[in-house]
Design a protein around this motif. Sequence first.
Motif, PDB file in Angstrom:
ATOM      1  N   ASP A 153       0.830  -1.208   0.000  1.00 11.65           N
ATOM      2  CA  ASP A 153       0.000   0.000   0.000  1.00 11.65           C
ATOM      3  C   ASP A 153       0.862   1.253   0.000  1.00 11.65           C
ATOM      4  O   ASP A 153       0.648   2.170  -0.786  1.00 11.65           O
ATOM      5  N   LYS A 189      -4.507  -3.556  -1.929  1.00 12.73           N
ATOM      6  CA  LYS A 189      -4.920  -2.222  -1.482  1.00 12.73           C
ATOM      7  C   LYS A 189      -6.427  -2.103  -1.316  1.00 12.73           C
ATOM      8  O   LYS A 189      -6.913  -1.503  -0.342  1.00 12.73           O
ATOM      9  N   TYR A 190      -7.176  -2.669  -2.239  1.00 14.20           N
ATOM     10  CA  TYR A 190      -8.611  -2.386  -2.269  1.00 14.20           C
ATOM     11  C   TYR A 190      -9.493  -3.486  -1.680  1.00 14.20           C
ATOM     12  O   TYR A 190     -10.683  -3.257  -1.441  1.00 14.20           O
ATOM     13  N   ILE A 191      -8.967  -4.662  -1.477  1.00 17.47           N
ATOM     14  CA  ILE A 191      -9.771  -5.695  -0.825  1.00 17.47           C
ATOM     15  C   ILE A 191      -9.596  -5.561   0.677  1.00 17.47           C
ATOM     16  O   ILE A 191      -8.500  -5.761   1.215  1.00 17.47           O
ATOM     17  N   LYS A 192     -10.656  -5.192   1.365  1.00 17.80           N
ATOM     18  CA  LYS A 192     -10.618  -5.010   2.802  1.00 17.80           C
ATOM     19  C   LYS A 192     -11.443  -6.107   3.479  1.00 17.80           C
ATOM     20  O   LYS A 192     -12.593  -6.362   3.081  1.00 17.80           O
ATOM     21  N   SER A 202      -5.385 -12.730  -8.091  1.00 16.26           N
ATOM     22  CA  SER A 202      -4.263 -12.160  -8.835  1.00 16.26           C
ATOM     23  C   SER A 202      -3.820 -13.084  -9.960  1.00 16.26           C
ATOM     24  O   SER A 202      -3.548 -12.633 -11.083  1.00 16.26           O
ATOM     25  N   TYR A 259       1.333  -5.454 -10.409  1.00 18.69           N
ATOM     26  CA  TYR A 259       0.393  -4.356 -10.164  1.00 18.69           C
ATOM     27  C   TYR A 259      -1.025  -4.869  -9.926  1.00 18.69           C
ATOM     28  O   TYR A 259      -1.809  -4.237  -9.206  1.00 18.69           O
ATOM     29  N   THR A 260      -1.365  -6.013 -10.507  1.00 16.87           N
ATOM     30  CA  THR A 260      -2.664  -6.622 -10.200  1.00 16.87           C
ATOM     31  C   THR A 260      -2.735  -7.001  -8.733  1.00 16.87           C
ATOM     32  O   THR A 260      -3.709  -6.692  -8.026  1.00 16.87           O
ATOM     33  N   LEU A 319      -2.918  -3.844  -6.451  1.00 13.25           N
ATOM     34  CA  LEU A 319      -4.256  -3.245  -6.393  1.00 13.25           C
ATOM     35  C   LEU A 319      -5.209  -4.070  -5.539  1.00 13.25           C
ATOM     36  O   LEU A 319      -6.008  -3.523  -4.774  1.00 13.25           O
ATOM     37  N   LEU A 320      -5.109  -5.388  -5.667  1.00 12.11           N
ATOM     38  CA  LEU A 320      -5.981  -6.257  -4.869  1.00 12.11           C
ATOM     39  C   LEU A 320      -5.686  -6.112  -3.376  1.00 12.11           C
ATOM     40  O   LEU A 320      -6.594  -6.054  -2.556  1.00 12.11           O
ATOM     41  N   GLU A 334       2.926   7.051  -6.482  1.00 18.05           N
ATOM     42  CA  GLU A 334       2.021   8.082  -6.963  1.00 18.05           C
ATOM     43  C   GLU A 334       2.560   9.476  -6.657  1.00 18.05           C
ATOM     44  O   GLU A 334       2.447  10.399  -7.457  1.00 18.05           O
ATOM     45  N   LYS A 376      -7.417 -13.849   3.375  1.00 17.71           N
ATOM     46  CA  LYS A 376      -7.080 -12.903   2.307  1.00 17.71           C
ATOM     47  C   LYS A 376      -5.698 -13.205   1.737  1.00 17.71           C
ATOM     48  O   LYS A 376      -5.511 -13.211   0.510  1.00 17.71           O
TER      49      LYS A 376
END
Length: 472
Positions: free
Chosen positions: A114, A246-249, A267, A239-240, A243-244, A121, A258
């Motif tokens: 994360d 980061k966004y899967i909570k 992924s 990157y897949t 993102l997973l 960024e 998880k």
Amino acid sequence: MRIVAVTTCPTGVAHTYMAAEAIQKAAEQKGHCIKVETRGAMGAENELTKDEIDSADLVIIAADAAVSKERFVGKRLYEAGTSRAVKNADEFVENAIIRARVWGSSTTEASGPDQRMAADEKEGARGAVSQIYRHLMAGVSFMIPVVVAGGILLAISFIWGLDSATAGDPSYNPIAAALNFIGGGDGALGLMVPVLAAGIAYSIADRAGITAGLMCGWIAKYIGAGFLGGMIGGFLAGYTALLLVKYIKVPKSLESIKAVLLIPVLSVGISALIMWFVVGAPVSVLLGMLEGWLTGLNTSNKLALGIITGCMMAFDMGGPLNKSIFAFSMIAFEAGNYVPFASVMAGGVTPPLALALSCVLFKNRYTSEEREMGKSAWILGASNITEGAIPFAVGDPLHVIPCIMAGSAVSSTFSLVFNCACRVPHGGLWATLIPNVFDNPLMWVLSIACGTVVGAVLLGLVKKPLSDGEEV
């Protein structure tokens, strides 16, 4: 000020230790207390303890490959490439002191992927390019031991003959057949692309990216997308997974599910399907065009490619350009075209040899310390460790770098013109001692000899004689 540092490079050889020495010397001269951990080819040395990290005022990372920063959460951290530390360590340490920023937060749950994405960024376009290069170099650092081990074992199998692994051939030998399988395309060299992709994905997403990276690399190999496809697959998988993550909570109680179920399955499924249906076909076509161009090189193209190859190998001596042309040659190598890699290796062998010879022919151009380094440069050059030229280039870049680029250009061009080929993706001059590894080995050695002489003579012409005081 208490400083801890970590240095590493893709091969874990020269840049790792040169950067460590330069940083330590510069920090101590400024009155700071410092400990440097080196992460070389054989793993971590002088490893930092938790107490040392906790008591440190500043963390410095000089790396061209992935370094996990989880243990540095909450510390002021500065990160840059090893070449900057080697070239100007004083400025490097000063920048670290001024520009270091707190990494992550002690209260942040996910301090790995994360925060890495957030840092990418914030850095913008320039930082993104730097990160892409670093991830690629991480993949290369994972791949090189596999390539070297597989290549050498494959080369040893050729001692009994090129067809000694083929059942029914008069030269067949069971040991040769076993070594050929272990080292060749069905063994270690066959793992080259999956390991490359896994290394890139690991650099991007830590452990969460490894499984998807391996799968995308294997698909690239299976569908004929090769080395280029493996690089793309590594970034796609990494990157897949990032993102997973980061966004899967999920609730704390389900974190283990998880990590071992959701992220691996999603992924791998997402990145592998994209690799199979979207990326694979166009990359395979592009790779086929590239392989066709390399196979059909005429004399004029060989001259141009040889000059470019030699100059890229010598310009940064193990840096981005050097590794880029190495990666390019591996695309051809994996397809069974061994000529470009022989040219790349000729360009990599030449710089240290040219400097070593110049130290012998023009002793009054070099300090006593440089002449001592010249002795080790013979071995480093013969072993295809281009980084052996770095100490000379750091001291006098405007004279040294153009001369060794010219020498490497001669070696690489002659290697292509003489159609030399090497079936081992490493080894330097020592590889010529193994039967059946090289096509036209004598002409390859002659190519390197010509480039070495050109580089050494040019160095003698452009470098000025030193006074008695300067020599010491």
